[in-house]
Write an enzyme that holds these catalytic residues in place. Sequence first.
Site, PDB file in Angstrom:
ATOM      1  N   TYR A 134      65.314  33.655   0.310  1.00 58.33           N
ATOM      2  CA  TYR A 134      63.908  34.319   0.897  1.00 58.33           C
ATOM      3  C   TYR A 134      64.214  36.028   1.375  1.00 58.33           C
ATOM      4  CZ  TYR A 134      59.741  34.228   4.446  1.00 58.33           C
ATOM      5  OH  TYR A 134      58.928  33.988   5.265  1.00 58.33           O
ATOM      6  N   ASP A 193      44.836  30.056  -4.720  1.00 57.64           N
ATOM      7  CA  ASP A 193      46.206  28.917  -4.509  1.00 57.64           C
ATOM      8  C   ASP A 193      46.725  27.959  -5.130  1.00 57.64           C
ATOM      9  OD1 ASP A 193      47.391  27.337  -1.937  1.00 57.64           O
ATOM     10  OD2 ASP A 193      47.343  28.634  -1.207  1.00 57.64           O
ATOM     11  N   ASP A 200      48.916  30.554  -9.541  1.00 58.44           N
ATOM     12  CA  ASP A 200      49.945  29.851 -10.020  1.00 58.44           C
ATOM     13  C   ASP A 200      50.256  31.577  -9.158  1.00 58.44           C
ATOM     14  OD1 ASP A 200      52.578  30.393  -9.451  1.00 58.44           O
ATOM     15  OD2 ASP A 200      52.957  29.082 -10.777  1.00 58.44           O
ATOM     16  N   VAL A 201      50.582  32.728  -8.590  1.00 59.95           N
ATOM     17  CA  VAL A 201      51.112  33.911  -8.530  1.00 59.95           C
ATOM     18  C   VAL A 201      52.368  34.288  -8.818  1.00 59.95           C
ATOM     19  CG1 VAL A 201      49.801  34.442  -6.164  1.00 59.95           C
ATOM     20  CG2 VAL A 201      52.557  33.984  -6.484  1.00 59.95           C
ATOM     21  N   LYS A 216      61.975  39.359   0.102  1.00 55.97           N
ATOM     22  CA  LYS A 216      61.234  39.513   1.238  1.00 55.97           C
ATOM     23  C   LYS A 216      61.452  41.095   1.247  1.00 55.97           C
ATOM     24  CE  LYS A 216      58.285  36.608   2.334  1.00 55.97           C
ATOM     25  NZ  LYS A 216      56.448  36.764   1.611  1.00 55.97           N
TER      26      LYS A 216
HETATM   27  N1  LIG Z   1      55.025  31.023   8.943  1.00 59.96           N
HETATM   28  C1  LIG Z   1      56.121  32.239   9.155  1.00 59.96           C
HETATM   29  O1  LIG Z   1      56.401  32.066  10.554  1.00 59.96           O
HETATM   30  C2  LIG Z   1      55.671  33.604   8.306  1.00 59.96           C
HETATM   31  C3  LIG Z   1      56.529  34.803   9.114  1.00 59.96           C
HETATM   32  C4  LIG Z   1      56.582  35.996   8.322  1.00 59.96           C
HETATM   33  C5  LIG Z   1      56.437  35.810   7.048  1.00 59.96           C
HETATM   34  N2  LIG Z   1      55.285  34.617   6.743  1.00 59.96           N
HETATM   35  C6  LIG Z   1      54.863  34.319   5.544  1.00 59.96           C
HETATM   36  O2  LIG Z   1      53.154  34.387   5.047  1.00 59.96           O
HETATM   37  C7  LIG Z   1      53.302  34.358   3.912  1.00 59.96           C
HETATM   38  C8  LIG Z   1      52.453  32.778   4.284  1.00 59.96           C
HETATM   39  O3  LIG Z   1      53.015  31.720   4.748  1.00 59.96           O
HETATM   40  P1  LIG Z   1      52.605  30.784   5.847  1.00 59.96           P
HETATM   41  O4  LIG Z   1      53.620  30.152   6.906  1.00 59.96           O
HETATM   42  O5  LIG Z   1      51.256  30.977   5.997  1.00 59.96           O
HETATM   43  O6  LIG Z   1      52.393  29.327   5.213  1.00 59.96           O
HETATM   44  P2  LIG Z   1      52.222  28.036   4.394  1.00 59.96           P
HETATM   45  O7  LIG Z   1      53.398  26.936   3.806  1.00 59.96           O
HETATM   46  O8  LIG Z   1      51.030  27.133   5.203  1.00 59.96           O
HETATM   47  O9  LIG Z   1      51.030  29.092   3.514  1.00 59.96           O
HETATM   48  C9  LIG Z   1      51.766  29.790   2.171  1.00 59.96           C
HETATM   49  C10 LIG Z   1      50.165  29.221   1.225  1.00 59.96           C
HETATM   50  O10 LIG Z   1      50.915  29.362  -0.162  1.00 59.96           O
HETATM   51  C11 LIG Z   1      50.589  28.619  -0.809  1.00 59.96           C
HETATM   52  N3  LIG Z   1      51.438  29.655  -2.105  1.00 59.96           N
HETATM   53  C12 LIG Z   1      52.557  28.684  -2.411  1.00 59.96           C
HETATM   54  N4  LIG Z   1      53.522  28.831  -3.392  1.00 59.96           N
HETATM   55  C13 LIG Z   1      52.040  29.634  -4.516  1.00 59.96           C
HETATM   56  C14 LIG Z   1      52.221  30.125  -5.581  1.00 59.96           C
HETATM   57  N5  LIG Z   1      53.006  29.716  -6.398  1.00 59.96           N
HETATM   58  N6  LIG Z   1      50.845  30.351  -6.317  1.00 59.96           N
HETATM   59  C15 LIG Z   1      50.133  30.231  -5.207  1.00 59.96           C
HETATM   60  N7  LIG Z   1      50.106  30.067  -4.234  1.00 59.96           N
HETATM   61  C16 LIG Z   1      51.000  29.661  -3.612  1.00 59.96           C
HETATM   62  C17 LIG Z   1      50.218  27.486  -0.896  1.00 59.96           C
HETATM   63  O11 LIG Z   1      49.880  26.268  -1.233  1.00 59.96           O
HETATM   64  C18 LIG Z   1      50.166  27.583   0.725  1.00 59.96           C
HETATM   65  O12 LIG Z   1      49.075  27.989   0.800  1.00 59.96           O
HETATM   66  C19 LIG Z   1      54.340  33.609   3.304  1.00 59.96           C
HETATM   67  O13 LIG Z   1      54.635  34.657   2.177  1.00 59.96           O
HETATM   68  C20 LIG Z   1      55.325  34.013   4.132  1.00 59.96           C
HETATM   69  O14 LIG Z   1      56.507  33.944   3.788  1.00 59.96           O
HETATM   70  C21 LIG Z   1      55.684  33.652   6.576  1.00 59.96           C
END
Ligand SMILES: NC(=O)c1ccc[n+]([C@@H]2O[C@H](COP(=O)([O-])OP(=O)(O)OC[C@H]3O[C@@H](n4cnc5c(N)ncnc54)[C@H](O)[C@@H]3O)[C@@H](O)[C@H]2O)c1
Length: 257
Positions: free
Chosen positions: A152, A37, A60-61, A156
């Site tokens: 977004y 992360d 950083d991805v 996706k």
């Molecule tokens: N929460 C929802 O409702 C939802 C629904 C569908 C999909 N998603 C997807 O699920 C995944 C996880 O989301 P979440 O809800 O747990 O969010 P979150 O914000 O709780 O966690 C996201 C994590 O990604 C990390 N991150 C962001 N940019 C980064 C980068 N450039 N390099 C490395 N790490 C990075 C952040 O620091 C954080 O720890 C994401 O891809 C999100 O788009 C979320």
Amino acid sequence: MGRVEGKVAIVTGGASGMGRADAQLLAAQGARVVVADLNEADGQAVAEGIGDAAVFMRLDVSDEQNWAAVVAQTVERFGQLDILVNNAGMIALGSVVDTDLDTWRRVNGVNSDGVFLGCKHAIPAMAASGGGSIVNMSSVAALHGQSFVAAYSASKGAVRALTKSVAMYCKEQKNGVRCNSIHPDGVKTPMVVKVATGQDSASQEQIDKLGEFTNMCEPEDVANLVLFLASEESRFINGAEMVIDNAATITPPVGIQ
Ligand SMILES: NC(=O)c1ccc[n+]([C@@H]2O[C@H](COP(=O)([O-])OP(=O)(O)OC[C@H]3O[C@@H](n4cnc5c(N)ncnc54)[C@H](O)[C@@H]3O)[C@@H](O)[C@H]2O)c1
């Protein structure tokens, strides 16, 4: 005997939300896990909470050199790579006309480029380990129209299509690597809370629209699906899109205009 006993996993975005739940469950089921992360403090805390089976690596991805280093360090430390959960992501609110090009590039740089780079760098290491499983976090936004998150949704959608391309490539190469995408609807994580509370500089109208999504599951519900796809139990599932939304994508809209 755990369901991923002896396997080695990288979980991106492992510091928070779904990534944290994925890392914890994979470790509980016998894997050694790299919590990767940008957020060093929370990532370290997740790894320490898991214990000896986990280590934090800053990633950083969207940075290719970072990816090369994390994959190399994982193999150096654990001897192999079997599982990659491409979970890290970000969201920015905005319709197609409200979204500026910088925002578009930033969101796609993390969500789309990040998954591409992860697959690109993990596949050779997984193939050298005798195969593996890549789980790419997409969204229901890739499957139906969400007007308020244009960048977004596009990012996706790229993850969904790339997943199938990766699955076909790996099948043709006979390298034993599988690749599937997961498409959640709302999940109770900091990302949603931040957006819903307006901390992501969203307009009230955009927040109100997001608030209409009440069909939310827990991060652990998604982690159970990640575990299944990561394990040998899903060995014949490749290139699939797994929707986890309690029928949201097949439910007709209820008067939302
Ligand atoms: N929460 C929802 O409702 C939802 C629904 C569908 C999909 N998603 C997807 O699920 C995944 C996880 O989301 P979440 O809800 O747990 O969010 P979150 O914000 O709780 O966690 C996201 C994590 O990604 C990390 N991150 C962001 N940019 C980064 C980068 N450039 N390099 C490395 N790490 C990075 C952040 O620091 C954080 O720890 C994401 O891809 C999100 O788009 C979320």
